[in-house]
Design a protein around this motif. Structure first.
Motif, mmCIF file in Angstrom:
data_model
loop_
_atom_site.group_PDB
_atom_site.id
_atom_site.type_symbol
_atom_site.label_atom_id
_atom_site.label_comp_id
_atom_site.label_asym_id
_atom_site.label_seq_id
_atom_site.Cartn_x
_atom_site.Cartn_y
_atom_site.Cartn_z
ATOM 1 N N GLN A 156 0.819 -1.209 0.000
ATOM 2 C CA GLN A 156 0.000 0.000 0.000
ATOM 3 C C GLN A 156 0.857 1.265 0.000
ATOM 4 N N ARG A 190 2.231 8.050 -1.328
ATOM 5 C CA ARG A 190 2.711 6.780 -1.859
ATOM 6 C C ARG A 190 4.097 6.982 -2.481
ATOM 7 N N LYS A 232 -5.959 9.659 -2.778
ATOM 8 C CA LYS A 232 -7.014 9.805 -1.769
ATOM 9 C C LYS A 232 -6.703 9.055 -0.480
ATOM 10 N N ASN A 233 -5.790 8.083 -0.540
ATOM 11 C CA ASN A 233 -5.435 7.308 0.644
ATOM 12 C C ASN A 233 -4.145 7.771 1.328
#
Length: 199
Positions: free
Chosen positions: A87, A176, A172-173
């Motif tokens: 992730q 990264r 949106k998370n």
């Protein structure tokens, strides 16, 4: 009385501080605990402004989000939770032709051969850059990846890096890992792929 500087350019002085801290951590031996640290000499650049001082930099919202992303990745590394660790990687991750599927395979090999994994990240500079796709962070980091060999039980350094520039993008998370600036490594512990791009 004002303290005199050595006359070295600022970037060389910062590099020396990073080397001293990294050397201190490595001489103490790679522990099973993570170290994510904002170096005292760190600078944060955004929108033509430069922020200095570890306290001010740690208070920056983007820096807090980046530290959270690295913390999540480190917890996944310690648990050897491959899906959680992946992730941390952006879908567009690319380092000299290595993409997300390649990184996932490499981490799988690392998890197969090593236990008690941990990493060290010493941040010395962060630039927040606005692009057409949105904000991007260029994070200068010195550190290492450590583990215990499953067969021998020896604690070893799997990889180390000095002032590598990590690129991160936000979705949106959260933030990264998109890739690194630098040359591809010439050798790696496994013949299949280099480990260096992993962090």
């Amino acid at each position: 009385m004002q303290q005199r500087t050595t006359g070295l350019p600022e970037f060389r002085r910062r590099r020396r501080v990073a080397w001293v801290l990294a050397g201190s951590l490595m001489m103490a031996g790679p522990s099973a605990h993570a170290t994510v640290q904002v170096l005292p000499e760190m600078t944060l650049k955004r929108e033509g402004r430069t922020i200095t001082g570890a306290k001010a930099i740690r208070a920056d919202q983007t820096m807090q989000e980046i530290l959270t992303a690295f913390d999540r990745a480190e917890r996944a590394l310690e648990r050897q939770d491959l899906s959680a660790l992946m992730q941390f990687y952006a879908s567009g991750y690319n380092y000299h032709g290595l993409h997300v599927a390649d990184v996932e395979r490499i981490w799988g090999e690392v998890f197969e051969h090593y236990r008690a994994l941990s990493s060290t990240h010493l941040f010395s500079e962060m630039k927040v850059v606005q692009t057409e796709e949105g904000p991007r962070v260029e994070l200068t980091c010195t550190g290492g990846l450590y583990g215990t060999e499953a067969q021998s039980g020896a604690r070893i350094t799997l990889d180390s890096w000095f002032q590598e520039v990590h690129y991160l993008v936000r979705d949106k998370n959260g933030w990264r890992f998109l890739g690194n600036r630098g040359d591809a490594p010439r050798s790696a512990p496994f013949s299949s792929s280099p480990h260096h791009p992993l962090f």
